[in-house]
Design a protein around this motif. Structure first.
Motif, PDB file in Angstrom:
ATOM      1  N   ALA A 232       0.825  -1.272   0.057  1.00 58.57           N
ATOM      2  CA  ALA A 232      -0.073   0.022  -0.009  1.00 58.57           C
ATOM      3  C   ALA A 232       0.804   1.161   0.072  1.00 58.57           C
ATOM      4  O   ALA A 232       1.903   1.091   0.334  1.00 58.57           O
ATOM      5  N   PRO A 233       0.388   2.453  -0.569  1.00 58.18           N
ATOM      6  CA  PRO A 233       1.057   3.580  -0.442  1.00 58.18           C
ATOM      7  C   PRO A 233       1.187   4.056   1.087  1.00 58.18           C
ATOM      8  O   PRO A 233       0.613   3.637   1.778  1.00 58.18           O
ATOM      9  N   VAL A 234       2.379   4.932   1.328  1.00 55.18           N
ATOM     10  CA  VAL A 234       2.774   5.312   2.580  1.00 55.18           C
ATOM     11  C   VAL A 234       2.355   6.890   2.583  1.00 55.18           C
ATOM     12  O   VAL A 234       2.930   7.638   1.707  1.00 55.18           O
ATOM     13  N   GLY A 235       1.384   7.114   3.606  1.00 55.69           N
ATOM     14  CA  GLY A 235       0.916   8.187   3.346  1.00 55.69           C
ATOM     15  C   GLY A 235       0.373   8.954   2.096  1.00 55.69           C
ATOM     16  O   GLY A 235       0.043   8.201   1.112  1.00 55.69           O
ATOM     17  N   ILE A 236      -0.353  10.303   2.210  1.00 55.37           N
ATOM     18  CA  ILE A 236      -0.818  10.853   1.089  1.00 55.37           C
ATOM     19  C   ILE A 236      -0.030  11.492   0.244  1.00 55.37           C
ATOM     20  O   ILE A 236       0.314  12.670   0.134  1.00 55.37           O
ATOM     21  N   GLY A 237       1.066  10.866  -0.724  1.00 56.63           N
ATOM     22  CA  GLY A 237       1.720  11.259  -1.605  1.00 56.63           C
ATOM     23  C   GLY A 237       1.822  10.714  -2.891  1.00 56.63           C
ATOM     24  O   GLY A 237       0.476  10.587  -3.187  1.00 56.63           O
ATOM     25  N   VAL A 238       2.819  10.620  -3.873  1.00 58.52           N
ATOM     26  CA  VAL A 238       2.934  10.628  -4.631  1.00 58.52           C
ATOM     27  C   VAL A 238       2.154   9.015  -5.129  1.00 58.52           C
ATOM     28  O   VAL A 238       1.382   8.878  -5.966  1.00 58.52           O
ATOM     29  N   ASP A 239       2.596   8.070  -4.391  1.00 50.82           N
ATOM     30  CA  ASP A 239       2.155   6.488  -4.651  1.00 50.82           C
ATOM     31  C   ASP A 239       0.469   6.866  -4.345  1.00 50.82           C
ATOM     32  O   ASP A 239      -0.173   5.965  -5.087  1.00 50.82           O
ATOM     33  N   ALA A 240       0.089   7.773  -3.271  1.00 46.73           N
ATOM     34  CA  ALA A 240      -1.478   7.627  -3.003  1.00 46.73           C
ATOM     35  C   ALA A 240      -2.286   8.127  -4.287  1.00 46.73           C
ATOM     36  O   ALA A 240      -3.491   7.997  -4.340  1.00 46.73           O
ATOM     37  N   ALA A 241      -1.589   9.362  -5.009  1.00 46.47           N
ATOM     38  CA  ALA A 241      -2.218   9.857  -5.971  1.00 46.47           C
ATOM     39  C   ALA A 241      -2.060   9.409  -7.314  1.00 46.47           C
ATOM     40  O   ALA A 241      -2.466   9.757  -8.386  1.00 46.47           O
ATOM     41  N   THR A 242      -1.437   8.300  -7.511  1.00 51.17           N
ATOM     42  CA  THR A 242      -1.329   7.557  -8.924  1.00 51.17           C
ATOM     43  C   THR A 242      -1.891   6.107  -8.598  1.00 51.17           C
ATOM     44  O   THR A 242      -2.291   5.687  -7.466  1.00 51.17           O
ATOM     45  N   ALA A 243      -2.117   5.143  -9.868  1.00 47.13           N
ATOM     46  CA  ALA A 243      -2.388   3.953  -9.682  1.00 47.13           C
ATOM     47  C   ALA A 243      -1.341   2.921  -9.612  1.00 47.13           C
ATOM     48  O   ALA A 243      -1.812   1.694  -9.878  1.00 47.13           O
ATOM     49  N   MET A 244      -0.099   3.272  -9.455  1.00 41.00           N
ATOM     50  CA  MET A 244       1.193   2.339  -9.581  1.00 41.00           C
ATOM     51  C   MET A 244       0.720   1.135  -8.509  1.00 41.00           C
ATOM     52  O   MET A 244       0.793  -0.018  -8.940  1.00 41.00           O
ATOM     53  N   ARG A 245       0.634   1.557  -7.252  1.00 39.65           N
ATOM     54  CA  ARG A 245       0.450   0.522  -6.196  1.00 39.65           C
ATOM     55  C   ARG A 245      -0.755  -0.250  -6.329  1.00 39.65           C
ATOM     56  O   ARG A 245      -0.908  -1.420  -6.255  1.00 39.65           O
ATOM     57  N   ALA A 246      -1.716   0.465  -7.067  1.00 41.60           N
ATOM     58  CA  ALA A 246      -3.202  -0.342  -7.084  1.00 41.60           C
ATOM     59  C   ALA A 246      -3.015  -1.251  -8.122  1.00 41.60           C
ATOM     60  O   ALA A 246      -3.629  -2.218  -8.191  1.00 41.60           O
ATOM     61  N   GLU A 247      -2.271  -1.101  -9.235  1.00 39.42           N
ATOM     62  CA  GLU A 247      -2.259  -1.937 -10.260  1.00 39.42           C
ATOM     63  C   GLU A 247      -1.499  -3.368 -10.026  1.00 39.42           C
ATOM     64  O   GLU A 247      -1.986  -4.346 -10.356  1.00 39.42           O
ATOM     65  N   ASP A 248      -0.591  -3.329  -9.070  1.00 36.49           N
ATOM     66  CA  ASP A 248       0.143  -4.361  -8.499  1.00 36.49           C
ATOM     67  C   ASP A 248      -0.895  -5.161  -7.408  1.00 36.49           C
ATOM     68  O   ASP A 248      -1.230  -6.201  -7.618  1.00 36.49           O
ATOM     69  N   GLY A 249      -1.669  -4.499  -6.754  1.00 33.20           N
ATOM     70  CA  GLY A 249      -2.613  -5.007  -5.893  1.00 33.20           C
ATOM     71  C   GLY A 249      -3.842  -5.327  -6.407  1.00 33.20           C
ATOM     72  O   GLY A 249      -4.178  -6.555  -5.927  1.00 33.20           O
ATOM     73  N   ALA A 250      -4.267  -4.926  -7.590  1.00 31.21           N
ATOM     74  CA  ALA A 250      -5.216  -5.568  -8.397  1.00 31.21           C
ATOM     75  C   ALA A 250      -5.062  -6.963  -8.904  1.00 31.21           C
ATOM     76  O   ALA A 250      -5.846  -7.776  -8.776  1.00 31.21           O
TER      77      ALA A 250
END
Length: 403
Positions: A232-250
């Protein structure tokens, strides 16, 4: 003076303004990063490599990445002693193998947790670590010990980096309906369970939902999974504002669902950034996923429910004082997650979250959001209370309560 009267220019200006707001958020909350590790340094990767070279009873082991159905048939062909031997020899591999029997995964992950706990015990006294690093090692050691206690059903575990984990509540093999809780930012092995604000952590969410399902339908045979098996993204930063972590999680979420035993209906409960994960996954999820419910969502990477490309019912809720409503609902240059799922034009079934407070209060006992989650999870769709106060969210719905 430049005019912005024309519609294309006005829309572009609005998009740029929304993007500027996102960048202000990033600047004030800090740019965040998740620790990156090479695959060859991962204990799980090493375990899978060992599995690929292994054998049992003179038979080569199947590809660890084989479809869940093929792996299920392989394990079914073994006797109990052989299955336990594999769990003891390759605990991380078996413990994370979709298609392996759930009870065998629980056994394997208990072994893997014990091994990881010993690693952290050694790290506590490693002079090369800072005092802060030694304290984190102690916290991880204690967390792994707690997860090894009798009765814990750990379905997935990876100690690498901030760690990943999933736990089952109820009997997964005998369940007639399965619910999966997908959490958002700042989820890792240390935040997987909390004593303070416990209903904001995956274990607290899942336990609360499991109890609520049993309360609304006492005879229903359900199981709930606290699924934090993605980075999961850490904090409300770049990772949370994009789908990069979501794509792997999906991709990982899809694999989980396809590996669940039987053909029971599955409902997903996706909180905050978890709703981005569910939105990205929706198109590729199997038909057994009948319901996707999002709470406190920043968007699902779609402009409408129909764009998600799934036959599952899409539900959405948000309480009145959730700060997520102030996040711009847009997608521009890869930043942002699209339309607001509770907006009328999105097309979701919007249900009540009365009683919930803030961004993390949706699973608190006594809230209408939790009760509605439970009604959805048990198939009691006609008992769901709509946000509009009428029956709009139940329109053209089918299905009955779980047996």
């Amino acid at each position: 003076m430049t005019s912005f009267d024309s519609s294309p220019q006005l829309n572009a200006w609005r998009a740029l303004l929304a993007l500027a707001v996102v960048f202000v958020m990033l600047a004030t909350t800090g740019w965040t990063a998740v620790r990156h590790n090479k695959d060859d340094a991962s204990p799980l990767r090493a375990a899978l490599s060992a599995w690929d070279r292994g054998s049992i009873g003179g038979r080569a082991l199947p590809d660890a990445d084989a479809p869940a159905g093929r792996l299920a048939r392989f394990f079914a062909s073994l006797d109990g002693h052989q299955r336990n031997r594999l769990a003891g020899r390759y605990p991380l591999a078996v413990g994370n193998m979709n298609g392996a029997p759930a009870t065998l995964r629980y056994r394997a992950n208990r072994i893997a947790l014990g091994q990881a706990r010993e690693v952290e015990r050694d790290r506590m006294h490693d002079k090369r670590l800072s005092p802060l690093g030694q304290q984190e090692a102690e916290r991880r050691m204690k967390r792994f010990g707690v997860m090894m206690r009798p009765g814990r059903q750990v379905l997935a575990f990876d100690p690498m980096g901030s760690g990943r984990m999933a736990e089952v509540f109820g009997d997964l093999d005998k369940a007639r309906r399965v619910s999966v809780v997908v959490p958002g930012v700042d989820t890792n092995v240390l935040t997987f369970e909390r004593t303070f604000r416990k209903y904001s952590a995956p274990v607290g969410m899942a336990k609360s939902l499991y109890r609520a399902e049993r309360a609304v339908s006492p005879r229903a045979r359900t199981a709930v999974i606290a699924w934090a098996d993605y980075t999961a993204p850490v904090g409300i930063g770049v990772d949370a504002a994009t789908a990069m972590r979501a794509e792997d999680g999906a991709a990982r979420l899809e694999a989980l669902v396809r590996g669940l035993p039987g053909r029971t209906p599955v409902a997903l409960y996706c909180h905050s950034y978890g709703s981005v994960v569910c939105g990205v996954a929706a198109r590729d999820l199997p038909p057994r996923v009948t319901d996707i419910a999002v709470a406190g969502s920043p968007g699902m990477r779609a402009d409408s429910a129909s764009q998600l490309g799934t036959g599952a019912r899409i539900w959405a809720t948000r309480d009145g004082d959730d700060w997520i409503q102030d996040v711009p609902n847009m997608e521009f240059g890869g930043l942002g997650h699209g339309a607001d799922p509770v907006a009328e034009g999105f097309g979701a079934r919007v249900f009540s979250a009365a009683g919930a407070r803030g961004h993390t209060g949706y699973f608190e006992p006594g809230t209408e959001s939790l009760r509605n989650f439970a009604e959805i999870g048990t198939g009691s769709y006609h008992a769901v209370r709509c946000a509009s106060g009428d029956g709009a969210c139940r329109k053209n719905i089918s299905g009955g309560a779980a047996a």
